[in-house]
Design a protein around this motif. Structure first.
Motif, PDB file in Angstrom:
ATOM      1  N   ILE A  64       0.909  -1.132  -0.224  1.00 57.56           N
ATOM      2  CA  ILE A  64       0.131  -0.045  -0.160  1.00 57.56           C
ATOM      3  C   ILE A  64       0.771   0.981   0.150  1.00 57.56           C
ATOM      4  CG2 ILE A  64      -1.734  -1.129   1.237  1.00 57.56           C
ATOM      5  CD1 ILE A  64      -1.150   0.665   3.721  1.00 57.56           C
ATOM      6  N   ASN A  65       0.352   2.504  -0.280  1.00 60.07           N
ATOM      7  CA  ASN A  65       1.124   3.656  -0.516  1.00 60.07           C
ATOM      8  C   ASN A  65       1.001   4.159   0.899  1.00 60.07           C
ATOM      9  OD1 ASN A  65       2.730   5.344  -2.225  1.00 60.07           O
ATOM     10  ND2 ASN A  65       1.174   6.730  -2.184  1.00 60.07           N
ATOM     11  N   GLY A  66      -0.052   4.003   1.648  1.00 57.58           N
ATOM     12  CA  GLY A  66      -0.153   4.635   2.906  1.00 57.58           C
ATOM     13  C   GLY A  66      -0.163   6.074   2.984  1.00 57.58           C
ATOM     14  N   TYR A  67       0.038   6.925   4.344  1.00 63.49           N
ATOM     15  CA  TYR A  67       0.225   8.170   4.534  1.00 63.49           C
ATOM     16  C   TYR A  67       1.188   8.635   4.995  1.00 63.49           C
ATOM     17  CZ  TYR A  67      -4.987   8.344   3.952  1.00 63.49           C
ATOM     18  OH  TYR A  67      -6.351   8.566   3.468  1.00 63.49           O
ATOM     19  N   ILE A  68       2.403   8.182   4.503  1.00 64.17           N
ATOM     20  CA  ILE A  68       3.630   8.621   5.285  1.00 64.17           C
ATOM     21  C   ILE A  68       3.993  10.146   4.798  1.00 64.17           C
ATOM     22  CG2 ILE A  68       4.586   6.263   4.987  1.00 64.17           C
ATOM     23  CD1 ILE A  68       6.679   7.077   3.074  1.00 64.17           C
ATOM     24  N   HIS A  69       3.579  10.627   3.453  1.00 62.38           N
ATOM     25  CA  HIS A  69       3.639  11.990   3.049  1.00 62.38           C
ATOM     26  C   HIS A  69       2.072  12.654   3.370  1.00 62.38           C
ATOM     27  CE1 HIS A  69       7.892  10.954   2.092  1.00 62.38           C
ATOM     28  NE2 HIS A  69       7.433  10.222   1.186  1.00 62.38           N
ATOM     29  N   GLU A  70       2.182  13.846   3.646  1.00 62.34           N
ATOM     30  CA  GLU A  70       0.966  14.668   4.031  1.00 62.34           C
ATOM     31  C   GLU A  70       0.166  14.648   2.520  1.00 62.34           C
ATOM     32  OE1 GLU A  70       0.976  18.358   5.623  1.00 62.34           O
ATOM     33  OE2 GLU A  70       1.895  17.639   7.462  1.00 62.34           O
ATOM     34  N   GLU A  71       0.988  14.714   1.509  1.00 60.52           N
ATOM     35  CA  GLU A  71       0.137  14.899   0.064  1.00 60.52           C
ATOM     36  C   GLU A  71      -0.560  13.709  -0.336  1.00 60.52           C
ATOM     37  OE1 GLU A  71       2.440  14.633  -3.615  1.00 60.52           O
ATOM     38  OE2 GLU A  71       4.155  14.685  -2.289  1.00 60.52           O
ATOM     39  N   PHE A  72      -0.187  12.351   0.209  1.00 51.23           N
ATOM     40  CA  PHE A  72      -0.949  11.129  -0.091  1.00 51.23           C
ATOM     41  C   PHE A  72      -2.250  11.351   0.694  1.00 51.23           C
ATOM     42  CE2 PHE A  72       3.539   8.784  -0.246  1.00 51.23           C
ATOM     43  CZ  PHE A  72       3.759   9.339  -1.446  1.00 51.23           C
ATOM     44  N   GLU A  73      -2.486  12.096   1.785  1.00 52.46           N
ATOM     45  CA  GLU A  73      -3.854  12.081   2.196  1.00 52.46           C
ATOM     46  C   GLU A  73      -4.772  12.553   1.337  1.00 52.46           C
ATOM     47  OE1 GLU A  73      -3.824  13.619   6.160  1.00 52.46           O
ATOM     48  OE2 GLU A  73      -2.136  12.848   6.628  1.00 52.46           O
ATOM     49  N   GLU A  74      -4.146  13.329   0.354  1.00 51.32           N
ATOM     50  CA  GLU A  74      -4.985  14.275  -0.705  1.00 51.32           C
ATOM     51  C   GLU A  74      -5.014  13.359  -1.897  1.00 51.32           C
ATOM     52  OE1 GLU A  74      -3.800  18.127  -1.472  1.00 51.32           O
ATOM     53  OE2 GLU A  74      -3.330  18.530   0.538  1.00 51.32           O
ATOM     54  N   THR A  75      -3.939  12.807  -2.375  1.00 51.27           N
ATOM     55  CA  THR A  75      -3.854  12.050  -3.713  1.00 51.27           C
ATOM     56  C   THR A  75      -4.121  10.679  -3.798  1.00 51.27           C
ATOM     57  OG1 THR A  75      -1.275  11.750  -3.321  1.00 51.27           O
ATOM     58  CG2 THR A  75      -2.073  13.939  -4.305  1.00 51.27           C
ATOM     59  N   ASN A  76      -4.072   9.827  -2.545  1.00 51.99           N
ATOM     60  CA  ASN A  76      -4.587   8.483  -2.507  1.00 51.99           C
ATOM     61  C   ASN A  76      -5.729   8.093  -2.911  1.00 51.99           C
ATOM     62  OD1 ASN A  76      -1.760   7.762  -2.020  1.00 51.99           O
ATOM     63  ND2 ASN A  76      -2.102   7.108  -0.006  1.00 51.99           N
ATOM     64  N   LEU A  77      -6.117   7.180  -3.566  1.00 55.65           N
ATOM     65  CA  LEU A  77      -7.266   6.923  -4.143  1.00 55.65           C
ATOM     66  C   LEU A  77      -8.334   6.206  -3.025  1.00 55.65           C
ATOM     67  CD1 LEU A  77      -6.587   5.838  -7.862  1.00 55.65           C
ATOM     68  CD2 LEU A  77      -7.795   8.004  -7.052  1.00 55.65           C
ATOM     69  N   SER A  79      -8.291   5.129   1.342  1.00 53.45           N
ATOM     70  CA  SER A  79      -7.378   5.436   2.642  1.00 53.45           C
ATOM     71  C   SER A  79      -6.608   3.803   2.927  1.00 53.45           C
ATOM     72  CB  SER A  79      -8.399   5.549   4.026  1.00 53.45           C
ATOM     73  OG  SER A  79      -9.070   4.367   4.016  1.00 53.45           O
ATOM     74  N   PRO A  80      -5.333   4.098   3.756  1.00 50.32           N
ATOM     75  CA  PRO A  80      -4.834   3.019   4.038  1.00 50.32           C
ATOM     76  C   PRO A  80      -5.752   1.709   4.412  1.00 50.32           C
ATOM     77  CG  PRO A  80      -3.707   4.863   5.011  1.00 50.32           C
ATOM     78  CD  PRO A  80      -5.104   5.232   4.598  1.00 50.32           C
ATOM     79  N   PRO A  81      -6.707   1.738   5.420  1.00 51.75           N
ATOM     80  CA  PRO A  81      -7.631   0.582   5.756  1.00 51.75           C
ATOM     81  C   PRO A  81      -8.287  -0.066   4.454  1.00 51.75           C
ATOM     82  CG  PRO A  81      -7.652   2.046   7.389  1.00 51.75           C
ATOM     83  CD  PRO A  81      -7.033   3.018   6.465  1.00 51.75           C
ATOM     84  N   GLU A  82      -8.856   0.883   3.714  1.00 48.48           N
ATOM     85  CA  GLU A  82      -9.512   0.654   2.496  1.00 48.48           C
ATOM     86  C   GLU A  82      -8.476  -0.258   1.563  1.00 48.48           C
ATOM     87  OE1 GLU A  82     -12.869   4.136   1.567  1.00 48.48           O
ATOM     88  OE2 GLU A  82     -10.896   4.393   1.175  1.00 48.48           O
TER      89      GLU A  82
END
Length: 198
Positions: A64-77, A79-82
């Motif tokens: 998974i890509n996760g949220y290790i960078h803040e921008e991933f909270e906006e750009t990931n398709l 959430s980590p659990p999903e």
């Protein structure tokens, strides 16, 4: 057979990188399915000259890509659990495919967590495994296949960064690779890797 770095829920939009590439959930699924299908094609080619009864399938993290960078909270398709639910499903389907079509007497699956699946801001040494979303995926996989009671498959979950497997008189060491510093690849990875091994 080794897989890692799916970064399943990451999105790369073609227009943001001059049309050089693109990545999304549909492409991720196609790549995963193709990976398992082509792996068996290659193994079957080698079976013309060799007897292959045991498959070692290393799953080395960053699925998974996760949220290790803040921008991933906006750009990931997702959430980590999903993302974990999808990755679990595709890994389970892929392993079932190897069991059903691969004609193996044994499949050994050493697993490692990467750095993208972490739940903490920074990577932690002593709790790296227990603070990883991939730890959840791997444990669900183990439980899922335990219910199927298929004696051909064996999972090996590490307790630390490395995962060691003794096979045919050799010790194989599996890890994600993020602990090896190689200055962005300038000069290749071999010299820093040899130093790290030493």
């Amino acid at each position: 057979l080794v897989t890692s770095d799916w970064h399943f829920e990451e999105e790369i939009r073609s227009e943001t990188i001059n049309g050089l590439n693109e990545y999304n959930l549909q492409i991720a699924v196609r790549r995963i399915e193709s990976f398992f299908q082509k792996a068996l094609k290659i193994i079957d080619m080698y079976r013309n000259d060799f007897r292959i009864n045991t498959l070692v399938f290393g799953v080395l993290g960053d699925l998974i890509n996760g949220y290790i960078h803040e921008e991933f909270e906006e750009t990931n398709l997702l959430s980590p659990p999903e993302a974990c639910t999808h990755v679990f499903e595709h890994l389970a389907n892929g392993i079932n495919y190897l069991l059903d079509k691969g004609n193996f007497k044994e499949i050994i699956v050493p697993m490692c967590v990467g750095n993208h699946g972490r739940t903490t801001k920074r990577t932690r040494s002593s709790t790296r495994i227990s603070n990883s979303y991939e730890f959840i995926i791997y444990n669900f996989l183990i439980k899922y296949f335990a219910q199927k009671n298929d004696k051909r498959i064996r999972f090996q979950l590490p307790t630390g960064y490395f995962n060691y497997l003794d096979l045919y008189g050799h010790t194989l060491r599996f890890h994600h690779g993020d602990s090896v510093r190689y200055q962005g690849g300038v000069g290749g990875v071999h010299i820093p890797l040899n130093k790290a091994i030493a």
